[in-house]
Design an enzyme around this catalytic site. Structure first.
Site, mmCIF file in Angstrom:
data_model
loop_
_atom_site.group_PDB
_atom_site.id
_atom_site.type_symbol
_atom_site.label_atom_id
_atom_site.label_comp_id
_atom_site.label_asym_id
_atom_site.label_seq_id
_atom_site.Cartn_x
_atom_site.Cartn_y
_atom_site.Cartn_z
ATOM 1 N N THR A 1 10.254 -2.662 5.947
ATOM 2 C CA THR A 1 9.353 -3.574 6.130
ATOM 3 C C THR A 1 10.078 -4.081 4.659
ATOM 4 O O THR A 1 10.073 -5.976 4.178
ATOM 5 C CB THR A 1 8.193 -3.581 5.773
ATOM 6 O OG1 THR A 1 8.025 -3.160 7.806
ATOM 7 C CG2 THR A 1 7.105 -4.487 6.069
ATOM 8 N N LEU A 2 9.499 -3.702 4.080
ATOM 9 C CA LEU A 2 9.440 -3.801 2.443
ATOM 10 C C LEU A 2 10.862 -4.567 2.140
ATOM 11 O O LEU A 2 11.172 -5.666 1.151
ATOM 12 C CB LEU A 2 9.360 -2.416 1.100
ATOM 13 C CG LEU A 2 8.999 -3.444 0.018
ATOM 14 C CD1 LEU A 2 8.046 -4.439 0.034
ATOM 15 C CD2 LEU A 2 8.843 -2.064 -0.983
ATOM 16 N N ASP B 1 0.934 -1.342 0.300
ATOM 17 C CA ASP B 1 -0.111 -0.588 -0.543
ATOM 18 C C ASP B 1 0.619 1.079 -0.205
ATOM 19 O O ASP B 1 0.612 2.250 -0.505
ATOM 20 C CB ASP B 1 -1.058 0.168 1.276
ATOM 21 C CG ASP B 1 -0.382 0.140 2.707
ATOM 22 O OD1 ASP B 1 0.541 -0.587 2.118
ATOM 23 O OD2 ASP B 1 -1.305 -0.257 3.366
ATOM 24 N N LYS C 1 6.635 7.002 -0.281
ATOM 25 C CA LYS C 1 6.803 7.860 0.559
ATOM 26 C C LYS C 1 8.400 8.705 0.928
ATOM 27 O O LYS C 1 9.328 8.066 2.067
ATOM 28 C CB LYS C 1 5.899 8.266 2.041
ATOM 29 C CG LYS C 1 6.173 9.606 3.378
ATOM 30 C CD LYS C 1 5.745 9.058 4.205
ATOM 31 C CE LYS C 1 4.220 8.653 4.737
ATOM 32 N NZ LYS C 1 3.699 8.442 6.212
ATOM 33 N N ASP D 1 7.690 3.887 2.898
ATOM 34 C CA ASP D 1 8.329 4.614 3.337
ATOM 35 C C ASP D 1 9.430 4.624 4.380
ATOM 36 O O ASP D 1 10.284 4.873 3.337
ATOM 37 C CB ASP D 1 7.346 5.663 4.447
ATOM 38 C CG ASP D 1 6.882 4.002 5.733
ATOM 39 O OD1 ASP D 1 7.274 3.186 5.869
ATOM 40 O OD2 ASP D 1 5.918 4.413 6.743
ATOM 41 N N THR D 2 9.529 3.959 4.759
ATOM 42 C CA THR D 2 11.025 3.688 5.608
ATOM 43 C C THR D 2 12.431 2.991 4.795
ATOM 44 O O THR D 2 13.242 3.113 4.759
ATOM 45 C CB THR D 2 11.283 3.231 6.989
ATOM 46 O OG1 THR D 2 10.286 2.225 7.121
ATOM 47 C CG2 THR D 2 10.332 4.208 8.128
ATOM 48 N N GLY D 3 11.250 1.647 4.004
ATOM 49 C CA GLY D 3 11.752 0.734 3.347
ATOM 50 C C GLY D 3 12.735 -0.116 4.173
ATOM 51 O O GLY D 3 12.568 -1.350 4.230
ATOM 52 N N ARG E 1 -8.959 2.398 7.780
ATOM 53 C CA ARG E 1 -8.852 1.360 6.584
ATOM 54 C C ARG E 1 -10.351 1.487 5.657
ATOM 55 O O ARG E 1 -9.190 1.411 4.741
ATOM 56 C CB ARG E 1 -8.748 0.465 6.790
ATOM 57 C CG ARG E 1 -6.846 -0.526 7.595
ATOM 58 C CD ARG E 1 -7.013 -2.174 7.797
ATOM 59 N NE ARG E 1 -6.234 -2.219 9.262
ATOM 60 C CZ ARG E 1 -4.792 -2.346 8.603
ATOM 61 N NH1 ARG E 1 -4.054 -1.410 7.874
ATOM 62 N NH2 ARG E 1 -3.590 -2.229 9.957
ATOM 63 N N ASP F 1 -3.666 1.895 8.273
ATOM 64 C CA ASP F 1 -4.479 2.684 9.564
ATOM 65 C C ASP F 1 -3.889 3.646 10.256
ATOM 66 O O ASP F 1 -2.975 4.040 10.040
ATOM 67 C CB ASP F 1 -4.483 1.546 9.537
ATOM 68 C CG ASP F 1 -3.586 0.940 10.305
ATOM 69 O OD1 ASP F 1 -3.505 0.715 12.108
ATOM 70 O OD2 ASP F 1 -2.599 0.801 9.927
#
Length: 173
Positions: free
Chosen positions: A104-105, A97, A128, A100-102, A162, A156
């Site tokens: 998790t991905l 979705d 982001k 942002d920080t990268g 959500r 969320d």
């Protein structure tokens, strides 16, 4: 109490961006089967809309990863639920979705790369970049947004909002 504020992306704008992304992804995969991996919980709304408009056979699986507490990242990604589908030798599209920080991905990508898929690409609705801590290559990006906390369309705040059909900035109420 934090509540949704100014609408950043309308439902109509989101639908158009999902169709645009589906067109690009469909062109690249040319009717090959793809396993779409949704990163829970946020990506389930985007993934469900995206998979209904792509032009190739789709399998769906999910990973649950936690890296936030409230509006702040913990700095670590913890896998709560792993894939059930075997991905070795298969086309895999990670569907997110928001990036942002990268953190998790990158965690998800490293785990999946070790399983030796045929291809591994990333599709994110929102990017982001202002919060990026880790470099991550996004193959398909819908919209770059400012460094503000957003909710709606699967995104969320403490598991609320959500269900909004649009994306809005979060504000103190």
């Amino acid at each position: 109490m934090a509540i949704p504020g100014k609408v950043l992306l309308t439902e109509k704008e989101i639908k158009k961006k999902v169709r645009d992304l589906a067109k690009k992804v469909s062109f690249d995969y040319k009717r090959e089967e793809v396993i779409m991996v949704g990163v829970l919980k946020g990506a389930f709304v985007f993934l469900s809309d995206l998979m209904r408009v792509v032009k190739f056979p789709v399998k769906v699986d999910f990973m649950a990863v936690k890296s936030y507490r409230g509006t702040e990242t913990t700095g670590k990604a913890k896998i709560l639920l792993d894939l059930r589908e075997e991905i070795k030798g298969k086309n895999v599209l990670i569907v997110e979705d928001i990036v942002d920080t990268g953190i998790t991905l990158n965690t998800v990508k490293k785990i999946l790369e070790k399983r030796r898929p045929k291809t591994l690409k990333i599709c994110a609705l929102l990017d982001k970049r202002g919060r990026r801590r880790e470099k991550v290559k996004l193959d398909y990006v819908g919209i770059t947004i400012p460094n503000k906390y957003v909710v709606g369309y699967g995104l969320d705040f403490e598991d609320k909002y959500r269900n909004l059909p649009y994306v809005a900035l979060l504000k103190d109420g």
